[in-house]
Structures are given as C-alpha cells and as structure tokens.
Design a protein around this motif. Structure first.
Motif, PDB file in Angstrom:
ATOM      1  N   UNK A 207       0.659  -1.254  -0.153  1.00  0.00           N
ATOM      2  CA  UNK A 207      -0.059   0.016  -0.079  1.00  0.00           C
ATOM      3  C   UNK A 207       0.810   1.274   0.011  1.00  0.00           C
ATOM      4  N   UNK A 208       2.104   1.077  -0.569  1.00  0.00           N
ATOM      5  CA  UNK A 208       2.826   2.304  -0.381  1.00  0.00           C
ATOM      6  C   UNK A 208       2.678   3.072  -1.865  1.00  0.00           C
ATOM      7  N   UNK A 209       3.874   3.697  -2.120  1.00  0.00           N
ATOM      8  CA  UNK A 209       3.864   4.719  -3.418  1.00  0.00           C
ATOM      9  C   UNK A 209       3.756   4.090  -4.593  1.00  0.00           C
ATOM     10  N   UNK A 233       0.098  -3.712   7.530  1.00  0.00           N
ATOM     11  CA  UNK A 233      -0.225  -2.487   8.392  1.00  0.00           C
ATOM     12  C   UNK A 233      -1.509  -1.816   8.052  1.00  0.00           C
ATOM     13  N   UNK A 234      -2.005  -1.937   6.643  1.00  0.00           N
ATOM     14  CA  UNK A 234      -3.095  -0.983   6.018  1.00  0.00           C
ATOM     15  C   UNK A 234      -2.689   0.527   5.956  1.00  0.00           C
ATOM     16  N   UNK A 235      -1.549   0.714   5.977  1.00  0.00           N
ATOM     17  CA  UNK A 235      -1.341   2.259   6.001  1.00  0.00           C
ATOM     18  C   UNK A 235      -1.055   2.654   4.678  1.00  0.00           C
ATOM     19  N   UNK A 236      -1.586   4.137   4.320  1.00  0.00           N
ATOM     20  CA  UNK A 236      -1.427   4.605   2.933  1.00  0.00           C
ATOM     21  C   UNK A 236      -0.534   5.889   3.097  1.00  0.00           C
ATOM     22  N   UNK A 315       7.484   5.486   6.873  1.00  0.00           N
ATOM     23  CA  UNK A 315       7.398   5.395   5.082  1.00  0.00           C
ATOM     24  C   UNK A 315       6.087   6.108   5.013  1.00  0.00           C
ATOM     25  N   UNK A 316       4.980   5.959   5.538  1.00  0.00           N
ATOM     26  CA  UNK A 316       3.633   6.448   4.908  1.00  0.00           C
ATOM     27  C   UNK A 316       3.598   8.120   5.553  1.00  0.00           C
TER      28      UNK A 316
END
Length: 464
Positions: A207-209, A233-236, A315-316
């Motif tokens: 779900x990263x860039x 982790x489900x992070x955007x 990162x997010x």
C-alpha cells in the motif's frame, strides 16, 4: 594492460548519471564509461515512466539534481514551459516551484544536465561513453577492475562505482521467488491494464507509493472496477503538502540521538504545530537533513527497533504521495471502489477459473483465507536485500566475498567515503558505491537530493 577508462560507472539511471555530471565538472582530463542496459541514460527504473499521471512525489523546489543550486529544477521547468513544453502543467494551478512534474519529464531534465556537463568536460578532454549492456561480473587485481558484460565484452578500468539504483520488487527476479511477479501485472504497464475487463476486480499487494502508481495506471487504462489492497499494516502514504517553515529543532538540540528521543521530540513539535494551526508536516520536514547523522550514530539494536516498529509509519508519513495521485486514491476510497485491508500475503493459490487467487492472513487473525480477483499487481516496493536479488552481478559479488550485506541487510556495506567493504570488512581502493545500495548506511539514500549530494562527494573523492 592499458585501461579502457579511468572510471567505470555500473548503472546509468539517476545515480550513475549524476556522478558522471559531477566528474565532468571537475578540473582535469578523464575517461568515463557508463554501463547501462537501457537505451537512454538518466532514466533508470524511476524515470522511464511514459504516462503523465506518474509524477514525482516531491515538488520542483525539492528535486534539484544540483546540490549547489536548490532552484535548478524550478529554473529548468520555467524555461521548458515557456518554450511550449509540458502544457499540462497549467492544470496544477500552482507556482512552478510547487509543480509535481511527470517522472518521464524529469528524466529529460537529467539528460539535459548530462549533455551540458559533457560540453564542459570536453573543453578539458574528458569524455563519457554509454556502453549499452549489463555487467555480469566484476573482478579486481592490483592495478585495475575488470568487468564482464552481457554482450561478451570485457572492460578494464582504474576504478568502478556500483550505481545500480533501485530494484523494484515488481520488476526484480527473486532468488527465492513465490512466483508472484510471474503472475502479476507490472504496476506501470498501462497498456497491459487496458486488456482487462474495465469492471474486473484487481488485487494489489502493498500500500505504498508503488500502489499509488498502480492505481493511477489503472485509472488511465480505463479501469472502473473494485480494487482490493492488502498490506501488513494497512497504511496509506499521506498526501504531500507545502507547509510553512518550522524551526530546525534537531539542529538546535544535539542531545537528541536515539530513535526513541527523536520520536518523542518530533511528536511534541507536531502537537505544537497543530495547536498553532500549522500543518504537522512542517516539523517532520525539518528531520530530513539529519537522518543520515541520526541513523549512522544509532546502535544496531536501535536501528533494528526502528525498522521493526517505526518503519511503516515513517514510510507513510515521510514518503508522501503527490497531490493529484493522493486525490485519486482518496476519491476511489470514498466511492468504495478501493478498499485497504491490513493483511499479509501468504502466497498464490491454484485457480482453475479465469483470474487469480491469493492466500492472505488478516491482521489479528490466526487463520488464512483465499481471495480471488481477475488480476494481481505486486506493489510491495523496493527490494534492498541484495541476497534476494536474482541478478548476475549482485550474486557474483556476494558469492566471491567482494561485498557484504549492509546493516540489517539493507543494500551493501561501505566506508564513509563510499568504498565498498568486502566479506572481511576491508575497504576497497578501487570499487565504490552510491545511492540506493547504501540504504543500510544512511537509511535515506534514494531521494534526488541524497543522490545529488553523494554524487558530488564521491566525484571529489575519485578525482582526489
């Protein structure tokens, strides 16, 4: 035996090209070879994109390739747009310094700076030649470095630089592969996505860039179906904004040395910013210039704690999405077309029907389950562990002990001046590295400004 070159640069993306630019600007006469399998220099993985929707994730004011002129890209864009280039820039409706250029256009900018440096170097007799091949092996002796190339050539030079850039997980063969890439679509291949049923369900791992790029690609391909995103982790990534300046609290307080101290103080400043009506990104952006110092002075235990517990949030929050791309992701999420799930990818599943099946384990659950879709995209980011990269050069160098993995297996180990460390910890006098391969040494070693600063420092070291 005579050498073919004074300096051989392995890799002709941003890192290798910027090093060549800095070498050409130095006084003296030297012969430089850049060995790069792509037809063009200056693009690499990051800047070979052809779609206008794939933009830089930093605005022009943050992306200069000249460490002595932070406005270099802004100035180049000003001239380029005035000459009729990139007419779509007007759609962003912001000053040129705040534009987020397409990555393909950024590649043109890098190429023009190389062309200018070539003219400067030619006045002193310096040359750069592009050898369009892949380096398969590297060996050293007392007098030189010998390279074996994919086209059968052998090259001999006084020194060599590993400027191999990034290995995107979606495009890099893995030594121990799950078969994911063979089954997945390339995140940047819009043409392949046009072959999908527009209403088909698409699964994305990560779900990263890279995921953001994949969503942009799907949109430009005309996809209108559901998108299911799975990451641990489900992070955007947060959207990048243009916050005002904030005091450099790390520069003012040298007692902050550990990751724990940094997080505590950073949170305090973010809370203070929000209380004053200032974007929380303002304090976070002041940390950037101190990352190399903080990372290099941290202990291995502290680094490991940071990677294990803090990295996803770093990162997010730090590697943010360009505004237009972030707005697209937010819109699709609000429409219910794009869903983010905290889940680990556990492998591919046999599927006799059309489409693809993957096994996942949702966060907080002990059992796995199978999810089906019409297509799959691997957006799991960058592979920094050279032991896992199934390319000839990394595997040969590791097998013969000419390099060793970097801290936490991020990239490779090197001395402060970029000299590569062998398996016994000895610094090479002829083989150097820069850019993403030094991720383990400096943590942030991939951004344009990082690469530009390293290129200048390494050029001075090699010339000296």
């Amino acid at each position: 035996m005579a050498c073919d070159a004074d300096i051989m640069i392995i890799g002709g993306g941003l890192s290798g090209t910027m090093l060549a630019v800095q070498l050409l600007r130095q006084a003296g006469r030297r012969t430089i070879l850049i060995i790069e399998p792509r037809a063009e220099l200056g693009r690499g993985e990051a800047y070979s994109a052809v779609e206008l929707g794939h933009t830089l994730n930093g605005n022009a004011a943050r992306m200069s390739v000249d460490p002595d002129n932070p406005d270099d890209l802004t100035q180049w864009l000003t001239e380029h747009i005035a000459a009729g280039g990139w007419p779509e820039s007007a759609e962003q409706n912001v000053p040129i310094s705040e534009l987020f250029p397409p990555r393909g256009l950024f590649g043109v900018y890098v190429q023009q700076r190389l062309a200018e440096a070539r003219r400067v170097g030619a006045q002193q007799g310096s040359t750069v030649e592009h050898i369009c091949a892949e380096v398969l092996d590297l060996q050293t002796d007392a007098d030189a470095v010998l390279l074996s190339l994919s086209d059968g050539q052998s090259l001999r030079g006084a020194c060599a630089v590993l400027a191999t850039g990034m290995f995107p997980a979606a495009r890099t063969a893995q030594k121990h592969s799950s078969g994911l890439n063979a089954a997945a679509l390339d995140p940047w291949n819009v043409a392949a996505m046009r072959q999908l049923d527009p209403q088909a369900s698409v699964l994305i791992i990560g779900s990263g860039l890279t995921m953001v790029d994949a969503v942009v690609s799907l949109e430009q391909a005309g996809h209108r179906g559901p998108i299911e995103v799975f990451s641990r982790h489900g992070l955007l990534p947060h959207a990048r904004r243009q916050p005002p300046a904030w005091p450099d609290f790390l520069g003012d307080d040298k007692s902050i040395r550990t990751p724990r101290q940094l997080l505590r103080e950073l949170r305090r400043h973010c809370r203070a910013a929000i209380a004053q009506g200032v974007d929380w990104q303002a304090p976070l952006d002041t940390v950037r210039v101190h990352i190399a110092r903080l990372w290099s002075q941290a202990t291995d235990v502290q680094r490991r704690q940071f990677v294990r517990h803090v990295r996803p949030w770093w990162e997010s929050h730090h590697h943010r999405s360009p505004p237009l791309s972030a707005a697209l992701v937010e819109r699709l999420h609000g429409e219910g077309r794009l869903r983010i799930q905290a889940a680990s990818f556990k492998g591919l599943e046999p599927n006799s029907k059309d489409g693809i099946s993957i096994r996942i384990r949702r966060r907080g659950e002990s059992e796995t389950c199978v999810v089906q879709g019409a297509a799959l995209i691997n957006s799991s980011g960058i592979e920094y562990d050279w032991r896992r990269v199934a390319r000839p050069l990394p595997q040969q160098l590791l097998a013969r002990g000419l390099i060793q993995p970097g801290p936490l297996a991020l990239g490779i180990a090197a001395a402060v001046d970029g000299a590569v460390l062998d398996a016994d910890g000895r610094a090479s006098s002829r083989v150097f590295a820069m850019g993403p391969p030094l991720r383990g040494m400096w943590w942030e070693s991939t951004a344009v400004t990082d690469v530009a600063l390293q290129a200048k420092a390494l050029a001075l070291r090699l010339v000296g």
